[in-house]
Design a protein around this motif. Structure first.
Motif, short mmCIF file in Angstrom:
data_model
loop_
_atom_site.label_atom_id
_atom_site.label_comp_id
_atom_site.label_asym_id
_atom_site.label_seq_id
_atom_site.Cartn_x
_atom_site.Cartn_y
_atom_site.Cartn_z
N MET A 1 19.29 61.30 30.32
CA MET A 1 18.26 61.04 29.33
C MET A 1 18.34 59.64 28.73
N ALA A 2 19.56 59.20 28.38
CA ALA A 2 19.68 57.91 27.70
C ALA A 2 19.15 56.80 28.60
N LYS B 1 15.07 52.88 29.88
CA LYS B 1 14.19 52.33 30.93
C LYS B 1 12.73 52.42 30.52
N THR B 2 12.34 53.60 30.02
CA THR B 2 10.95 53.78 29.62
C THR B 2 10.57 52.79 28.53
N LEU B 3 11.46 52.62 27.56
CA LEU B 3 11.14 51.76 26.42
C LEU B 3 11.14 50.28 26.76
N ALA C 1 10.08 60.62 27.83
CA ALA C 1 11.30 59.84 27.65
C ALA C 1 12.34 60.63 26.86
N LEU C 2 11.88 61.55 26.01
CA LEU C 2 12.81 62.26 25.13
C LEU C 2 13.28 63.60 25.70
N LEU C 3 12.65 64.06 26.78
CA LEU C 3 13.02 65.38 27.31
C LEU C 3 14.49 65.42 27.71
N LEU C 4 15.12 66.54 27.39
CA LEU C 4 16.54 66.67 27.72
C LEU C 4 16.75 67.04 29.18
#
Ligand code: HEM
Ligand code: FES
Lengths: 242, 250
Positions: free
Chosen positions: A23-24, A29-31, B244-247
């Motif tokens: 996730m991190a 990457k997305t941001l 982006a926030l999905l676990l």
């Protein structure tokens, strides 16, 4: 599990590798790698800066309560470095992220239309929206000057670290300095006029029922902030505060 | 009515373009804008000149092929109207009209007023679909969809992909197009399994094509012949933030 046909992935990349990011990494990457992600970074940091602008204004308006109140408040802040410094670091970080993202997106947007129109008639946008990058840059230089003036006391008239009220009044009694502040505040006001509602839209807050009110409320707030900040140099110039 | 046209003429992708002026003396006010150009082209052909190349297909406002700027406004001055549905009665007698193609790095001019919009197709290919087995139609009531949701999905699905949003955007951004395509699928139950990947892939494709980013000018919505709302841009943003926030893995 990802219900995805392999054909939809980039050629040569197996499904698992393409999506096996934790996730991190995925978030960073997305941001940082997508335009929308960078806009989200701008909006979040812009929101934090906006909240700071509000807090800063409410502190500054204490000048109308008199010398003791203003100096007492400034004293209180400096007595509590445990709060002051983390806040300063967060602000600095926000400025940095906001400006880097702005610069990257601006460059991309500029290159997206190499040959411009001979006639181009915008319908909906505002001057504020079209000058965000220039206004932002002006705010940046104004901020540097402002820090040199009232935080470090390097520019402007005699500086007394224990008399914030006096520093402000002595500064604004000089019409040139007051003028710089009024221009800086006008730039900030225009920046927020577009930025304050734009950031809400970027963060996904939109529905037909609220969009009009959202835009109006943000714009009114921006103008109020501008008037609030401008009132201080104007009050000193006109002798209301001395 | 009399109309003076200043038309962008460009022989090929590589050639340099220029404006040429043409005068039409007997334009019927009931003609559509494209019919008026047909008249011009007949005249040019009879004079042995090269007719003006422009895109069109359905001529009833549903295919998305037509489009250029008239005096600086994509699809011309009428709100919610494609060029093919714009009639000459909306212009003054003796009007001088400047016709310019969509301008964006991602939309190179092919000829005159025609631009290459295949960048939009590649954005669709990146994720603007649902992966289902085709075959006999499923029973219609298997997936009940609330009326409001169906309406909203239809509002987004009204996008005809004409590219006016890109043309009108000061940043040449394709966000309204991409947002409409992400949203009409994302609102439907059939669009859910791929929803989080779809938004990421389509944004990545959009960025890679060289479109700009959205700064909420709102020009896209103002010129969209289908009046698609920038509300869908906010929806696309929400989907990206969620992805982006999905676990879990996306
Ligand atoms: C210091 C130099 C700065 C630069 C170069 C800068 C530049 C920009 C640019 C280019 C945008 C893009 C806006 C758009 O067109 O949508 C923007 C947005 C914004 N800025 Fe700044 N800015 C600066 C300072 C500030 C400050 C001091 C604040 C807050 C007080 C601020 C708050 C915002 C907000 C809230 C947005 C909206 C974000 C969004 O559109 O989603 N900026 N800035
Ligand atoms: S020609 Fe089909 S929409 Fe205009």
């Amino acid at each position: 599990m990802c219900g995805n046909s392999p054909a939809a992935n980039p050629p040569g990349k197996p499904v698992e590798e393409f999506f096996a990011e934790d996730m991190a990494v995925r978030m960073i990457k997305t941001l940082t790698q997508t335009t929308v992600g960078q806009k989200v970074l701008m909006a979040v940091t812009g929101l934090i800066l906006f909240l700071f602008i509000l807090g800063h204004l409410s502190g500054n308006l204490l000048i109308f309560a008199g010398r003791e109140h203003m100096n007492e408040y400034a004293h209180f802040l400096h007595e509590h470095p445990k709060f002051l410094w983390p806040a300063r670091i967060v602000l600095l970080f926000c400025f940095f992220v906001h400006i880097v993202a702005a610069a990257r997106l601006w460059l991309k947007n500029r290159s997206a239309r190499e040959e411009g129109y001979t006639i181009y008639l915008p319908i909906e946008t505002t001057i504020a929206a079209r000058t965000m990058i220039y206004g932002g840059a002006a705010i940046f230089f104004f901020l540097l000057w402002h820090l040199l003036h009232l935080t470090f006391g390097v520019v402007g008239p005699r500086f007394d670290p224990n008399d914030v009220y006096g520093n402000v009044v002595r500064g604004f009694q000089n019409p040139a300095i007051a003028g710089i502040y009024l221009v800086g505040v006008a730039c900030l006001c225009a920046h927020l006029y577009h930025g304050a509602w734009s950031l809400l839209h970027t963060l996904g807050l939109s529905a037909p029922e609220i969009d009009c009110a959202k835009k109006k409320a943000a714009r009114i707030l921006a103008v109020l902030i501008g008037l609030g900040y401008a009132s201080i140099p104007l009050a000193v110039l006109t002798g209301v505060v001395r | 009515m009399r109309i003076r046209l200043k038309v962008w003429r460009q022989e090929s992708r590589e050639a340099a373009g220029r404006f040429e002026t043409y005068d039409l003396d007997s334009v019927n006010e009931h003609m559509s804008f494209l019919e008026m150009l047909d008249v011009l082209n007949e005249k040019l052909t009879l004079e042995g000149k090269e007719p003006v190349a422009f895109d069109h297909d359905c001529r009833e406002g549903i295919c998305g092929m037509c489009g250029f700027l008239i005096n600086g406004i994509a699809h011309g001055p009428e709100k919610g109207t494609t060029l093919c549905q714009l009639h000459m009665r909306h212009f003054q007698d003796g009007a001088e009209l400047t016709l310019e193609p969509w301008r964006a790095k991602a939309f190179p001019v092919i000829k005159d007023l025609i631009v290459d919009r295949s960048a939009l197709d590649r954005v669709i290919q990146a994720g603007g679909y649902i992966s289902v087995n085709t075959g006999s139609a499923p029973e219609a009531n298997i997936h009940p969809v609330p009326k409001d949701t169906a309406e909203k999905a239809m509002d987004a699905a009204a996008c005809i992909g004409c590219g006016a949003c890109v043309a009108a955007c000061p940043n040449a951004s394709a966000m309204l197009f991409t947002a409409a395509k992400v949203s009409h699928l994302g609102l439907m139950p059939q669009g859910q399994p791929e929803r989080m990947q779809r938004v990421k892939k389509m944004i990545a494709a959009m960025d890679a094509e060289g479109f700009g980013s959205c700064t909420n000018h709102g020009e896209c919505q103002a010129v969209c012949p289908k009046e698609i709302s920038t509300e869908f841009i906010a929806r696309l943003n929400r989907d990206l933030i969620r992805s982006a926030l999905l676990l879990t893995r996306v």
